[in-house]
Design an enzyme around this catalytic site. Structure first.
Site, PDB file in Angstrom:
ATOM      1  N   ASP A 209       0.812  -1.201   0.000  1.00 53.39           N
ATOM      2  CA  ASP A 209       0.000   0.000   0.000  1.00 53.39           C
ATOM      3  C   ASP A 209       0.855   1.266   0.000  1.00 53.39           C
ATOM      4  OD1 ASP A 209      -2.493   1.407   0.258  1.00 53.39           O
ATOM      5  OD2 ASP A 209      -1.869   1.853   2.314  1.00 53.39           O
TER       6      ASP A 209
ATOM      7  N   LEU B 142      -7.100   6.254   2.109  1.00 52.48           N
ATOM      8  CA  LEU B 142      -7.162   7.410   1.230  1.00 52.48           C
ATOM      9  C   LEU B 142      -6.000   7.466   0.254  1.00 52.48           C
ATOM     10  CD1 LEU B 142      -8.417  10.283   3.493  1.00 52.48           C
ATOM     11  CD2 LEU B 142      -9.439   9.489   1.376  1.00 52.48           C
ATOM     12  N   ARG B 143      -4.983   6.626   0.519  1.00 48.97           N
ATOM     13  CA  ARG B 143      -3.791   6.707  -0.330  1.00 48.97           C
ATOM     14  C   ARG B 143      -4.134   6.487  -1.790  1.00 48.97           C
ATOM     15  NH1 ARG B 143      -0.386   3.828   3.408  1.00 48.97           N
ATOM     16  NH2 ARG B 143       0.804   5.368   4.558  1.00 48.97           N
ATOM     17  N   GLY B 144      -5.052   5.556  -2.045  1.00 51.03           N
ATOM     18  CA  GLY B 144      -5.427   5.237  -3.417  1.00 51.03           C
ATOM     19  C   GLY B 144      -5.950   6.454  -4.147  1.00 51.03           C
TER      20      GLY B 144
ATOM     21  N   THR C 114      -3.272   9.027  -4.820  1.00 53.60           N
ATOM     22  CA  THR C 114      -2.334   8.617  -5.856  1.00 53.60           C
ATOM     23  C   THR C 114      -2.963   8.704  -7.238  1.00 53.60           C
ATOM     24  OG1 THR C 114      -1.487   7.064  -4.243  1.00 53.60           O
ATOM     25  CG2 THR C 114      -0.651   6.859  -6.456  1.00 53.60           C
TER      26      THR C 114
END
Lengths: 333, 561
Positions: free
Chosen positions: A190, A271-273, A276
């Site tokens: 991740d 929230l990283r997705g 990105t």
């Protein structure tokens, strides 16, 4: 022997795209490359680093400080002179110890002079360049942990051996591995911004072309480099333009909504997705010289940014890429 | 049309291994290296020959399997530093050998971190390697990270002599034609070889072979040699027996040339590939052939065995650094850490020392540090599953579920899982030890059911795998899922009584090896046979008529830890 030119790599467009995006926007957080051996993973990363223009470094600085950004340097770093060096490419092999990676007490100084001085490790060497880790899935867990931590914070903090040192370490992290030989922990995956799956080129033409180019490169690297110089220069200009233009790229609200909808549909955790996808789409638009992010950018970045973030269902055999494509289809038709 | 059979290509005198050795010695860095498998006087002679030839051009060094990374990479020379009172650096072996060749005895035992450093040096094209592989088939293999970068993989088991004859004169020969390259590429894909490195090596080998024989341009002999030397040992699938007729249905990986292609050229094309495939088929090592025929059955990649063996190497404990203490009682002095601890005090101690004390370095007992590792051995759970007709298919499904659940947990515990199925007339390793979900899923999907119960064969296979794992530093646990009713002997013949006796014997042998076992009785009504088996195994017995995966996992974990 000289490096293989970046633009001479046959096929593997997704991998090249991901590396270019990471070169444009380092905040994307690294690229994970999955794939079999012998598919040009390390060649591509190495080639890109070699293509980029040399960086300016304060003379005598052991931490690759730029003349205009030397405040964070733990060394005095006062020289007025600067010299050019090629973009660092550090190949971190399996079995590297923490000492080697983080840096450690300079034993020579300690023994000979009784002085406590920090000896920079591979992380310092990789500052402002690329850190490539082959077989990252086989690297010992505690080393991977500390790498990702540094990659995320851009700083290497050493609190050991009686040392207390902090130095900048901003690099594009490129990991590669073959899932057939062991998995990478999901929480580590991740942390990577983008992931690509490389496959062996399927067409005979491509495979013949690979053999020919490798042969030509080996016979005479400088002649081969000359042939591809123009193409590489084009890539370079694209990156430079994109770097300059990325702040001016506009991301419409509708695209943000689309991004959120998509991430919700595929069930990407955290929230990283979303972040990105947004950053990646923006970098892609900048690379294409566009002023506005469109849905096409979103669609082309989504598999790269999301496929490694989907929650694994042990019994579901559907590949992540397929799930994302299905969701794209459902959300945007 | 000209048919070149592999035997005539082989030549009367020069064996393939010898040929590979000659090509390698002429240009070591181009080919990365050579693997010589199987010990013996012939190999010794070959190594001596290569060593002599190579030493004329660059450094040649033997790297023992137990070398540490410090010696390999170089660093501070402690004893010299202490003696001199100033820092003395020592260059590492890899650096010393730059531009030369390293010889790696017992290549199948090289730790993977050492292998990674060597591979990195090879990538810079400054180092070639001769791997001496002493592994017994199927047991161990040199790390793939090295084998991938080495062109020639030679099995020397059938080689009787080596005369080291002087090689013919070389000559500069022309580049390979497109048609020849296409032939190599198609042969590689027919053999299921994906890596571009393999085709690149084959290309170089064909060219070098032509030059070796003093030809102005490469011909079919050179291509077949390249296929035999480079591609055949890497085959992961057997080429189709009869290549399809050129007219009827061109194979999918034919060049996508336009359909109006010159008929004659097309035919010639096929001829070349025929020849190459034939050569490949003849040169594929027999053990690989067995592997391919036995397990792949047209699907999946045969690479399984290789990467699985690599997984076997135990994970070293997480080094927790050094802590103060006095060495002895199995604790090892951490020299560097001790010196580190002493270093800051040197000037103070020197000042305090008597005038006649000329010691360069002052170390007190309180400076001493000992090594400290977090002890965590990797565990391996081997499932031996009875897939015979007497075990209903639904139970097989549950067993598959249990394996997948254990695998999911392996994320956290970093442990491995393997699967052996026994049915009809033998046992089969469906899943070599792995942590990979991807591979496990593929293996499980292929688990067929039905047939007799060769219990003894299953137990033997499990024992073999467990012992290999123990040698590699792992802690194996065996879970046997069966109803205990053996009716097939190890030789494949059906005879209930003898089969039961054999199973008892196998169980006792397994018990003696000291591996933890659990017998999970999956028959609808638990019977005495499985309980007896557990007793013979000196293991736990768990009647589980419903065979729920969750209960199974809990039980296995309770004994395996």
């Amino acid at each position: 022997m000289g490096n293989f030119p970046f633009s001479a790599i046959v096929g593997q467009d997704e991998m090249k795209r991901a590396l270019l995006i990471a070169a444009v926007d380092a905040r994307i957080g690294g690229v994970m490359i999955f794939g079999d051996r012998g598919t040009g993973k390390s060649t591509a990363a190495r080639a890109l680093a070699a293509t980029l223009p040399p960086i300016s470094v304060v003379e005598g600085c052991r931490f690759n400080c730029a003349p205009d950004a030397r405040d964070d340097c733990p060394d005095p770093c006062t020289s007025k002179k600067a010299h050019k060096m090629s973009v660092p490419f550090v190949d971190l092999p399996l079995g590297s110890t923490e000492d080697r990676v983080l840096g450690t007490l300079d034993l020579e100084r300690a023994l000979a002079h009784g002085e406590k001085q920090f000896e920079p490790g591979l992380l310092a060497k990789a500052h402002r360049g690329f850190l490539y880790i082959d077989e990252i899935n086989l690297l010992e867990d505690h080393v991977v942990d500390l790498l990702l931590d540094v990659a995320a914070s851009g700083q290497n903090l050493v609190e050991r051996d009686g040392l207390s040192i902090r130095h900048p370490a901003r690099f594009v992290l490129v990991g590669s591995g073959n899932p057939e030989e062991g998995e990478l922990r999901p929480q580590l995956l991740d942390r990577f911004g983008l992931s690509v799956e490389v496959k062996t080129p399927e067409t005979v033409e491509d495979r013949v072309e690979i053999m020919k180019r490798c042969d030509a490169h080996e016979q005479n690297p400088s002649v081969f480099a000359e042939i591809w110089k123009e193409e590489d220069a084009k890539v370079l200009r694209r990156i430079a333009k994109a770097k300059a233009g990325i702040t001016k790229v506009h991301t419409p609200d509708s695209i943000l909504t689309d991004t959120a909808t998509l991430c919700k549909a595929v069930g990407a955790d955290g929230l990283r997705g979303e972040l990105t996808v947004m950053r990646g789409a923006r970098a892609l638009a900048a690379l294409e010289g566009k002023k506005t992010v469109t849905r096409a950018h979103l669609k082309s970045i989504a598999p790269l940014a999301l496929r490694h973030r989907l929650r694994r269902n042990v019994l579901d055999e559907t590949g992540s890429t397929v799930r994302i494509e299905r969701a794209l289809e459902e959300c945007f038709g | 049309m000209l048919r070149v059979s592999p035997t005539t290509v082989l030549g009367d005198r020069v064996s393939d291994t010898e040929l590979a050795l000659h090509l390698f010695v002429r240009n070591p860095h181009q080919f990365g290296g050579i693997i010589l498998k199987g010990p013996g006087p012939v190999r010794d002679a070959m190594v001596a020959f290569a060593q002599e030839a190579l030493a004329k051009r660059g450094p040649v060094a033997r790297i023992p399997v137990n070398i540490d990374s410090e010696r390999l990479l170089g660093g501070l020379d402690l004893s010299a530093t202490l003696a001199a009172g100033r820092g003395v650096m020592r260059s590492g072996l890899l650096n010393d050998c730059s531009g030369g060749v390293v010889i790696l005895p017992m290549a199948e035992r090289i730790p993977r971190d050492i292998a990674a450093h060597i591979a990195q040096a090879m990538d810079g094209r400054k180092l070639a390697a001769i791997l001496l592989d002493d592994s017994v088939d199927g047991d161990e293999a040199p790390p793939p990270v090295l084998t991938e970068r080495i062109a020639f993989h030679c099995d020397m088991s059938e080689l009787r002599q080596f005369d080291g004859a002087a090689s013919p004169t070389a000559l500069h020969s022309a580049a390979l034609t497109d048609m020849q390259l296409v032939g190599l590429v198609n042969t590689a894909s027919a053999l299921g070889i994906g890596s571009a490195r393999a085709s690149i090596f084959a290309h170089k080998a064909a060219h070098a072979h032509a030059e070796f024989h003093g030809r102005a341009a490469a011909n079919d002999d050179d291509l077949t040699a390249a296929v035999r030397l480079v591609l055949a040992p890497r085959a992961t699938q057997f080429p189709p027996d009869a290549p399809p007729e050129p007219e009827s249905d061109p194979p999918p990986d034919q060049p996508d040339s336009d359909p109006g292609d010159d008929e004659e050229r097309q035919v010639e094309d096929m001829d070349l590939e025929d020849i190459l495939l034939e050569a490949a088929a003849a040169a594929i090592p027999k053990n690989i052939l067995d592997q391919i025929n036995g397990t792949a059955k047209g699907k999946g990649k045969g690479q399984a065995g290789r990467s699985g063996q690599k997984q076997k190497s135990a994970q070293r404990g997480r080094p927790l650094g050094a802590r103060p203490g006095v060495p002895g009682h199995g604790r090892k002095l951490a020299l560097i850490d001790s010196l580190r601890a002493a270093a800051p005090w040197q000037s103070m101690r020197r000042a305090a020392a008597a005038a006649n004390d000329l010691r360069k370095i002052h170390i007190r007992k309180s400076d001493l540090r000992v090594r400290h590792y977090e002890q965590r051995r990797e565990s391996l759970t081997i499932f031996a599953v009875d897939a015979s007709g007497s075990s209903a298919l639904s139970r097989l499904a549950e067993a598959k579920g249990a394996v997948e659940m254990m695998l999911a947990q392996a994320y956290v515990k970093r442990s491995q899982v393997a699967l052996i199925a026994f049915r009809q007339n033998g046992a089969e390793i469906l899943l070599p030890p792995t942590r990979s979900l991807t591979r496990a899923r593929r293996a499980l999907a292929a688990l067929p059911g039905g047939g007799g119960t060769p219990l003894a064969a299953g137990l033997q296979a499990a024992q073999h795998m467990a012992e290999t794992a123990m040698r590699g530093g792992q802690t194996p646990t065996i879970a046997i899922l069966t109803d205990g009713k053996a009716n097939v002997r190890t030789d494949g013949t059906a005879n209930r009584e003898l089969a039961m006796a054999e199973a008892q014997q196998a169980a006792k042998s397994l018990a003696q090896s000291g591996v933890q076992c659990i017998v999970i009785d999956i028959s609808p009504r638990p019977r005495v046979e499985a309980a007896e088996l557990a007793e013979a195994l000196n293991g736990r017995y768990l009647p589980l008529p419903q065979a729920q995966s969750t209960a199974m996992v809990a039980a296995i974990e309770s004994i395996g830890g």
